[in-house]
Scaffold this active site. Structure first.
Site, short mmCIF file in Angstrom:
data_model
loop_
_atom_site.label_atom_id
_atom_site.label_comp_id
_atom_site.label_asym_id
_atom_site.label_seq_id
_atom_site.Cartn_x
_atom_site.Cartn_y
_atom_site.Cartn_z
N CYS A 1 -10.84 -1.16 32.17
CA CYS A 1 -11.50 -1.70 33.08
C CYS A 1 -11.48 -3.20 33.07
CB CYS A 1 -13.09 -1.43 32.77
SG CYS A 1 -13.15 0.25 33.35
N GLY B 1 -12.38 -12.69 18.16
CA GLY B 1 -11.44 -11.88 17.62
C GLY B 1 -10.19 -11.76 18.40
N PHE C 1 -21.41 1.57 35.61
CA PHE C 1 -21.36 0.73 34.80
C PHE C 1 -21.04 1.20 33.38
CE2 PHE C 1 -23.66 -0.96 38.18
CZ PHE C 1 -22.99 -2.34 38.34
C1 UDX Z 1 -16.42 -1.90 30.37
C2 UDX Z 1 -17.95 -2.25 30.93
O1 UDX Z 1 -18.99 -2.82 29.62
C3 UDX Z 1 -18.61 -1.22 31.67
O2 UDX Z 1 -19.98 -1.58 32.25
C4 UDX Z 1 -17.81 -0.78 32.77
O3 UDX Z 1 -18.06 0.13 33.60
C5 UDX Z 1 -16.17 -0.38 32.42
O4 UDX Z 1 -15.85 -1.49 31.57
P1 UDX Z 1 -15.40 -0.45 28.67
O5 UDX Z 1 -14.32 -0.63 29.06
O6 UDX Z 1 -15.87 0.77 28.04
O7 UDX Z 1 -16.50 -1.01 29.58
O8 UDX Z 1 -15.51 -1.56 27.07
P2 UDX Z 1 -16.74 -2.41 26.64
O9 UDX Z 1 -17.40 -1.94 25.62
O10 UDX Z 1 -17.24 -3.45 27.64
O11 UDX Z 1 -15.67 -3.45 25.64
C6 UDX Z 1 -14.48 -4.08 26.48
C7 UDX Z 1 -13.56 -4.99 25.40
O12 UDX Z 1 -14.09 -6.11 25.18
C8 UDX Z 1 -13.26 -4.09 24.12
O13 UDX Z 1 -11.83 -4.27 23.90
C9 UDX Z 1 -14.08 -4.65 23.05
O14 UDX Z 1 -13.34 -4.76 21.96
C10 UDX Z 1 -14.13 -6.02 23.78
N1 UDX Z 1 -15.15 -6.83 23.23
C11 UDX Z 1 -16.43 -6.57 23.66
C12 UDX Z 1 -14.95 -8.21 22.47
O15 UDX Z 1 -13.76 -8.45 22.37
N2 UDX Z 1 -15.92 -9.02 22.26
C13 UDX Z 1 -17.40 -8.49 22.43
O16 UDX Z 1 -18.24 -9.42 22.35
C14 UDX Z 1 -17.61 -7.50 23.41
#
Ligand code: UDX
Length: 451
Positions: free
Chosen positions: A280, A273, A153
């Site tokens: 992922c 946004g 995760f």
């Molecule tokens: C994600 C999961 O959180 C993690 O548990 C899994 O193992 C892999 O995928 P990650 O891909 O590193 O991790 O990114 P994360 O921090 O979850 O953000 C994903 C995307 O969502 C980013 O582009 C972020 O900018 C976007 N995001 C996140 C939003 O647009 N709004 C939010 O409120 C939160």
């Protein structure tokens, strides 16, 4: 325990380094020799805060080594973590060929029983197929294998901390022996008995100890896809509420803050946004939809979450066109290319999709990102790369914040304004308050707020 980690990408390297950090003897392997060469020369092929120090320490204490030949490592270890990529096929299904290949290597090289842990994100029932492949290809040696699923995760940018201080460790197993072995591997993390390499004394997260969640292999696989898809859905939901708030005169910041105070909802992953990206969420969402389809379940709400996310780029461009009227030939600055802050990863980054739309509309793009420009050059060779955020703003008729790097919050925004030909700022991550930016003399647009 002696552990081989097959696949030295984001998940594999962080897993290998952190397993070494908590006391195991780890060999990290990858077929890509250049990655292993970099590691052997003391480098780290990815940007992940804190990872270089963890690897350097493990190397010094001789608890980590690297090999470009996974086959050589199999019989030296008791447990093997499979961390190879499962990229999307054109159909949206996960490509499991690397897992299949690794299964053959493990089955033919092992001379004694092994615990084979599937850590790559895979569709439910992959564990069963993995088990079958291991037994088919080991028929000559008769070696037996225990298969387990241990979904990862960790988030990019905070991966080391996420590994060492998880909320939960999920293990899908078939028997108590596999559970015991995994309990032994994760013992220091579960009992919090390790010296944290990233936080100073007393600064580690002080919540409850990680939950140890033991399930079937199928459930563990489903937990991973279900969690990521749910978070993606949450973001799309917030984005739709943002669109509505914009029309009706609400403020998405105020709305999600109050929503998040309900513990049943929770405050995270409600930022509106430009939407989500990364390697992922988009791929896991697609793979989960395909898995449901093939199982005769119409999971259409996930398809909707995906569509909403794709439309975020159009929403951003509409705002730009509305302000600039004619866009062709105009100069636009883009702040941020990575899919989120604190990473150099641009895979499925909303910023990259947006830049492609801007280019398609004939705009001249000059972008800046603190870490991702080297990677961006390979996929966006036709844009200009700026030396600083101020340089990206120079003579631009519009500036777009596409990634919420902390550095952008702290800019001298008066200097940015003065550098621009027209001070139009499109804040794709709602970093600032409309009132503040307007009082600084910007024409300011963001998402889900009355401006
Ligand atoms: C994600 C999961 O959180 C993690 O548990 C899994 O193992 C892999 O995928 P990650 O891909 O590193 O991790 O990114 P994360 O921090 O979850 O953000 C994903 C995307 O969502 C980013 O582009 C972020 O900018 C976007 N995001 C996140 C939003 O647009 N709004 C939010 O409120 C939160």
């Amino acid at each position: 325990m002696k552990i081989s980690v097959i696949g030295s990408g984001y998940v594999g390297l962080v897993t290998g380094a952190c397993l070494a950090e908590i006391g195991h003897d780890v060999i990290c392997t990858d077929n890509d020799k250049s990655k292993i060469d970099t590691l052997e020369a003391g480098g780290v092929p990815i940007y992940e805060p804190g990872l270089d120090n963890v690897i350097a320490k493990a190397r010094k204490e001789k608890r980590i080594s690297f090999s470009a030949n996974p086959a050589d490592t199999i019989d030296k270890c008791e447990a093997i973590f499979i961390c190879v990529g499962t990229p999307p096929l054109p159909s949206g299904d996960a490509d499991l060929s690397a897992i299949d290949h690794v299964a053959r290597v493990i089955a033919t090289e092992a001379k004694s029983p092994k615990l084979v842990v599937e850590k790559s994100t895979v569709p439910a029932r992959t564990g069963q197929e993995l088990k079958r492949a291991l037994s088919v290809y080991s028929r000559k040696t008769g070696v037996t294998f225990r298969v387990a699923s241990n979904p990862e995760f960790l988030r990019e940018g905070t991966a080391v901390g996420d590994f060492l201080h998880p909320d939960r460790v999920v293990v899908g197993v078939e028997d108590e022996t596999a559970e015991k072995q995994l309990r032994e591997i994760y013992g220091p993390v579960l009992d919090r008995k390790f010296k944290c390499p990233i936080h100073s004394a007393g600064a580690c997260p002080d919540g409850a100890a990680p939950a140890w969640v033991v399930t079937t292999i199928n459930s563990a696989e489903l937990i991973k896809h279900a969690s990521n898809s749910f978070l993606a859905m949450k973001i799309s939901y917030a984005n739709m509420v943002a669109d509505l708030a914009e029309r009706l005169g609400g403020d998405i910041g105020e709305i999600v803050r109050a929503m998040g105070l309900d513990p049943r909802i929770g405050s995270s992953f409600l930022s509106a946004g430009l939407g989500f990206g990364g390697f992922c969420f988009p791929k896991d969402l697609q793979a989960f939809v395909r898995l449901a389809e093939r199982s005769g379940v119409d999971f259409s709400m996930l398809k909707e979450a995906e569509k909403i996310n794709k439309r975020r780029i159009d929403r951003a461009f509409d705002k730009l066109r509305e302000a600039l009227w004619v866009v062709r030939g105009k100069r636009v600055g883009v702040l941020g290319l990575a899919f989120k802050p604190n990473t150099d990863d641009i895979r499925f980054a909303p910023a990259v999709d947006l830049v492609n739309v801007l280019l398609g509309e004939g705009m001249i793009v000059r972008a800046y990102d603190p870490e991702a420009m080297d990677r961006a050059r390979a996929v966006l060779p036709q844009i200009e790369y700026a030396k600083s955020p101020y340089d990206a703003a120079e003579n631009a008729e519009a500036l777009i914040i596409a990634t919420e790097w902390d550095e952008f919050r702290k800019l001298d925004w008066d200097r940015v304004r003065d550098a621009m030909a027209r001070p139009f700022l499109l804040d794709g991550r709602n970093l600032f308050s409309p009132r503040e930016m307007k009082s600084r003399g910007f024409e300011y647009r963001s998402f889900g707020r009355t401006e």
